[in-house]
Design a protein around this motif. Structure first.
Motif, PDB file in Angstrom:
ATOM      1  N   ARG A 120       0.830  -1.209   0.000  1.00  0.00           N
ATOM      2  CA  ARG A 120       0.000   0.000   0.000  1.00  0.00           C
ATOM      3  C   ARG A 120       0.865   1.260   0.000  1.00  0.00           C
ATOM      4  O   ARG A 120       0.547   2.248  -0.667  1.00  0.00           O
ATOM      5  CB  ARG A 120      -0.928   0.000   1.217  1.00  0.00           C
ATOM      6  CG  ARG A 120      -2.042  -1.045   1.155  1.00  0.00           C
ATOM      7  CD  ARG A 120      -2.940  -0.932   2.376  1.00  0.00           C
ATOM      8  NE  ARG A 120      -4.027  -1.880   2.328  1.00  0.00           N
ATOM      9  CZ  ARG A 120      -5.187  -1.657   1.722  1.00  0.00           C
ATOM     10  NH1 ARG A 120      -5.403  -0.499   1.121  1.00  0.00           N
ATOM     11  NH2 ARG A 120      -6.138  -2.584   1.717  1.00  0.00           N
ATOM     12  N   LEU A 121       1.967   1.211   0.752  1.00  0.00           N
ATOM     13  CA  LEU A 121       2.868   2.364   0.784  1.00  0.00           C
ATOM     14  C   LEU A 121       3.491   2.598  -0.588  1.00  0.00           C
ATOM     15  O   LEU A 121       3.565   3.742  -1.066  1.00  0.00           O
ATOM     16  CB  LEU A 121       3.957   2.135   1.830  1.00  0.00           C
ATOM     17  CG  LEU A 121       5.037   3.220   1.931  1.00  0.00           C
ATOM     18  CD1 LEU A 121       4.416   4.554   2.319  1.00  0.00           C
ATOM     19  CD2 LEU A 121       6.122   2.811   2.921  1.00  0.00           C
ATOM     20  N   MET A 122       3.947   1.525  -1.220  1.00  0.00           N
ATOM     21  CA  MET A 122       4.540   1.639  -2.555  1.00  0.00           C
ATOM     22  C   MET A 122       3.529   2.165  -3.560  1.00  0.00           C
ATOM     23  O   MET A 122       3.848   3.012  -4.397  1.00  0.00           O
ATOM     24  CB  MET A 122       5.066   0.271  -2.994  1.00  0.00           C
ATOM     25  CG  MET A 122       5.701   0.269  -4.371  1.00  0.00           C
ATOM     26  SD  MET A 122       6.337  -1.363  -4.825  1.00  0.00           S
ATOM     27  CE  MET A 122       6.867  -1.037  -6.514  1.00  0.00           C
ATOM     28  N   ASP A 123       2.290   1.677  -3.461  1.00  0.00           N
ATOM     29  CA  ASP A 123       1.244   2.130  -4.367  1.00  0.00           C
ATOM     30  C   ASP A 123       0.962   3.619  -4.183  1.00  0.00           C
ATOM     31  O   ASP A 123       0.720   4.344  -5.149  1.00  0.00           O
ATOM     32  CB  ASP A 123      -0.021   1.307  -4.129  1.00  0.00           C
ATOM     33  CG  ASP A 123      -1.104   1.618  -5.153  1.00  0.00           C
ATOM     34  OD1 ASP A 123      -0.855   1.432  -6.359  1.00  0.00           O
ATOM     35  OD2 ASP A 123      -2.204   2.050  -4.749  1.00  0.00           O
ATOM     36  N   GLY A 124       1.011   4.073  -2.940  1.00  0.00           N
ATOM     37  CA  GLY A 124       0.788   5.491  -2.689  1.00  0.00           C
ATOM     38  C   GLY A 124       1.940   6.361  -3.164  1.00  0.00           C
ATOM     39  O   GLY A 124       1.731   7.483  -3.643  1.00  0.00           O
ATOM     40  N   LEU A 125       3.164   5.843  -3.056  1.00  0.00           N
ATOM     41  CA  LEU A 125       4.330   6.622  -3.471  1.00  0.00           C
ATOM     42  C   LEU A 125       4.379   6.835  -4.980  1.00  0.00           C
ATOM     43  O   LEU A 125       5.044   7.763  -5.447  1.00  0.00           O
ATOM     44  CB  LEU A 125       5.616   5.924  -3.009  1.00  0.00           C
ATOM     45  CG  LEU A 125       5.896   5.952  -1.507  1.00  0.00           C
ATOM     46  CD1 LEU A 125       7.134   5.133  -1.184  1.00  0.00           C
ATOM     47  CD2 LEU A 125       6.063   7.389  -1.009  1.00  0.00           C
ATOM     48  N   ILE A 126       3.699   5.974  -5.730  1.00  0.00           N
ATOM     49  CA  ILE A 126       3.690   6.128  -7.184  1.00  0.00           C
ATOM     50  C   ILE A 126       3.130   7.492  -7.580  1.00  0.00           C
ATOM     51  O   ILE A 126       3.591   8.126  -8.535  1.00  0.00           O
ATOM     52  CB  ILE A 126       2.857   5.003  -7.842  1.00  0.00           C
ATOM     53  CG1 ILE A 126       3.504   3.642  -7.591  1.00  0.00           C
ATOM     54  CG2 ILE A 126       2.715   5.241  -9.340  1.00  0.00           C
ATOM     55  CD1 ILE A 126       4.896   3.501  -8.143  1.00  0.00           C
ATOM     56  N   ASP A 127       2.129   7.950  -6.835  1.00  0.00           N
ATOM     57  CA  ASP A 127       1.482   9.227  -7.163  1.00  0.00           C
ATOM     58  C   ASP A 127       2.180  10.426  -6.542  1.00  0.00           C
ATOM     59  O   ASP A 127       1.673  11.548  -6.658  1.00  0.00           O
ATOM     60  CB  ASP A 127       0.019   9.200  -6.697  1.00  0.00           C
ATOM     61  CG  ASP A 127      -0.797   8.160  -7.436  1.00  0.00           C
ATOM     62  OD1 ASP A 127      -0.556   7.975  -8.642  1.00  0.00           O
ATOM     63  OD2 ASP A 127      -1.665   7.522  -6.804  1.00  0.00           O
ATOM     64  N   LEU A 128       3.314  10.209  -5.894  1.00  0.00           N
ATOM     65  CA  LEU A 128       4.018  11.318  -5.254  1.00  0.00           C
ATOM     66  C   LEU A 128       4.376  12.442  -6.228  1.00  0.00           C
ATOM     67  O   LEU A 128       4.227  13.624  -5.877  1.00  0.00           O
ATOM     68  CB  LEU A 128       5.282  10.796  -4.563  1.00  0.00           C
ATOM     69  CG  LEU A 128       6.115  11.828  -3.787  1.00  0.00           C
ATOM     70  CD1 LEU A 128       5.283  12.424  -2.653  1.00  0.00           C
ATOM     71  CD2 LEU A 128       7.390  11.192  -3.249  1.00  0.00           C
ATOM     72  N   PRO A 129       4.851  12.138  -7.451  1.00  0.00           N
ATOM     73  CA  PRO A 129       5.150  13.246  -8.377  1.00  0.00           C
ATOM     74  C   PRO A 129       3.947  14.109  -8.713  1.00  0.00           C
ATOM     75  O   PRO A 129       4.108  15.272  -9.089  1.00  0.00           O
ATOM     76  CB  PRO A 129       5.664  12.512  -9.628  1.00  0.00           C
ATOM     77  CG  PRO A 129       6.211  11.234  -9.118  1.00  0.00           C
ATOM     78  CD  PRO A 129       5.309  10.847  -7.983  1.00  0.00           C
ATOM     79  N   PHE A 130       2.720  13.551  -8.603  1.00  0.00           N
ATOM     80  CA  PHE A 130       1.521  14.355  -8.836  1.00  0.00           C
ATOM     81  C   PHE A 130       1.265  15.325  -7.692  1.00  0.00           C
ATOM     82  O   PHE A 130       0.834  16.463  -7.910  1.00  0.00           O
ATOM     83  CB  PHE A 130       0.298  13.448  -9.008  1.00  0.00           C
ATOM     84  CG  PHE A 130       0.279  12.693 -10.301  1.00  0.00           C
ATOM     85  CD1 PHE A 130       0.955  13.167 -11.409  1.00  0.00           C
ATOM     86  CD2 PHE A 130      -0.423  11.508 -10.415  1.00  0.00           C
ATOM     87  CE1 PHE A 130       0.938  12.477 -12.617  1.00  0.00           C
ATOM     88  CE2 PHE A 130      -0.453  10.799 -11.607  1.00  0.00           C
ATOM     89  CZ  PHE A 130       0.233  11.290 -12.707  1.00  0.00           C
ATOM     90  N   ALA A 131       1.503  14.865  -6.460  1.00  0.00           N
ATOM     91  CA  ALA A 131       1.188  15.672  -5.285  1.00  0.00           C
ATOM     92  C   ALA A 131       2.317  16.615  -4.901  1.00  0.00           C
ATOM     93  O   ALA A 131       2.068  17.682  -4.320  1.00  0.00           O
ATOM     94  CB  ALA A 131       0.872  14.748  -4.106  1.00  0.00           C
ATOM     95  N   LEU A 132       3.549  16.232  -5.200  1.00  0.00           N
ATOM     96  CA  LEU A 132       4.700  17.027  -4.789  1.00  0.00           C
ATOM     97  C   LEU A 132       4.858  18.245  -5.681  1.00  0.00           C
ATOM     98  O   LEU A 132       4.843  18.117  -6.914  1.00  0.00           O
ATOM     99  CB  LEU A 132       5.964  16.164  -4.862  1.00  0.00           C
ATOM    100  CG  LEU A 132       7.225  16.693  -4.176  1.00  0.00           C
ATOM    101  CD1 LEU A 132       7.034  16.732  -2.668  1.00  0.00           C
ATOM    102  CD2 LEU A 132       8.425  15.813  -4.553  1.00  0.00           C
ATOM    103  N   PRO A 133       4.995  19.442  -5.119  1.00  0.00           N
ATOM    104  CA  PRO A 133       5.260  20.616  -5.961  1.00  0.00           C
ATOM    105  C   PRO A 133       6.519  20.405  -6.791  1.00  0.00           C
ATOM    106  O   PRO A 133       7.518  19.869  -6.300  1.00  0.00           O
ATOM    107  CB  PRO A 133       5.449  21.746  -4.929  1.00  0.00           C
ATOM    108  CG  PRO A 133       4.709  21.292  -3.718  1.00  0.00           C
ATOM    109  CD  PRO A 133       4.860  19.795  -3.694  1.00  0.00           C
ATOM    110  N   THR A 134       6.460  20.802  -8.047  1.00  0.00           N
ATOM    111  CA  THR A 134       7.568  20.516  -8.949  1.00  0.00           C
ATOM    112  C   THR A 134       8.873  21.170  -8.495  1.00  0.00           C
ATOM    113  O   THR A 134       9.949  20.599  -8.681  1.00  0.00           O
ATOM    114  CB  THR A 134       7.228  20.980 -10.369  1.00  0.00           C
ATOM    115  OG1 THR A 134       6.860  22.363 -10.343  1.00  0.00           O
ATOM    116  CG2 THR A 134       6.073  20.164 -10.931  1.00  0.00           C
TER     117      THR A 134
END
Length: 263
Positions: A75-89
């Motif tokens: 679940r943690l790995m699955d959530g980290l996949i979307d990190l580039p979407f949530a993280l300010p560029t």
């Protein structure tokens, strides 16, 4: 729906082309023959293409692991996949620069080997790979979940090796989704600014990308030059995306015909 699309997408694009037409053919030509622009275009498209290829390979691998295996921390790995979407560029750019600089965690290990990442085209490619990975994973995941396992099991019972099953049965069905994810990753990488501007170093003719060149033109109040470059980028992006969509449609049609004949 059409009003929303017109207000958000079509009107700004039409305004961009209209303003570019206002500077005249001579002004447009003078703006796009700059060698600095050709260098930035070459870097932007090359780095975006390489990043899309890398994301296609590793995005497929990650999606396969997430769908087919259960493990601790899934679940943690699955959530980290979307990190580039949530993280300010900008935060992503600073973090990548800190990691890959000569005194960074990763850069300090590569420096003795003579490998430089930060402030080179390699660093630009890494940043574009980081922001594009989720597109491939999220496009492949639902397709992989929907595939029938009975076909794989039947091929295995007939003596096919796992790699042969993947190459002949699974990969052709996943290919349209992979290409769709790669196309989205490529398109996102072409327009990326925040995560690249720090790690690139912004050296003219070496590590300067097109979005940064446009920003430099705007800061110098050269609106004609900025809109001309943006129009060129828009046309090239449309051509490449159109070609990618045609290829994806052709592959989907070809695969559908094969499935229909086999059934």
């Amino acid at each position: 729906m059409m009003f929303y699309m017109s207000f958000i997408v079509f009107i700004p694009l039409i305004a961009l082309v209209w303003y570019t037409m206002g500077i005249g053919w001579e002004g447009f030509w003078n703006a796009i023959i700059d060698p600095r622009l050709f260098s930035a275009l070459r870097l932007s498209f090359t780095a975006s293409f390489i990043a899309a290829i890398v994301n296609g390979a590793f995005g497929l691998l990650i999606a396969w692991v997430l769908v087919r295996y259960d493990f601790f921390g899934k679940r943690l790995m699955d959530g980290l996949i979307d990190l580039p979407f949530a993280l300010p560029t900008a935060v992503a750019g600073i973090a990548l620069t800190s990691l890959y600089a000569e005194n960074g965690w990763i850069g300090s290990l590569l420096a003795p080997l003579g490998i430089e990442v930060a402030f080179t085209p390699v660093g630009v490619t890494i940043a574009l790979t980081f922001i594009g990975l989720p597109f491939v994973v999220r496009m492949v995941e639902p397709v992989l979940r929907s595939l029938d396992r009975e076909t794989e099991e039947a091929a295995g019972l007939l003596g096919a090796r796992p790699f042969t099953i993947f190459r002949t049965v699974m990969f052709p069905l996943l290919l349209p989704a992979i290409l769709a994810g790669m196309t989205l990753a490529f398109a996102r990488a072409l327009g990326e600014y925040g995560s690249v501007v720090f790690i690139a170093g912004n050296i003219p003719m070496q590590t300067e990308i097109v979005p940064l060149l446009i920003m430099n033109k705007l800061e110098q109040f050269d609106y004609a030059g900025a809109t001309a470059i943006a129009t060129v980028m828009l046309l090239l992006s449309f051509i490449l995306l159109f070609a990618a969509n045609i290829l994806q449609w052709w592959l989907s049609r070809k695969i559908g015909q094969k499935v229909a004949h086999s059934s």
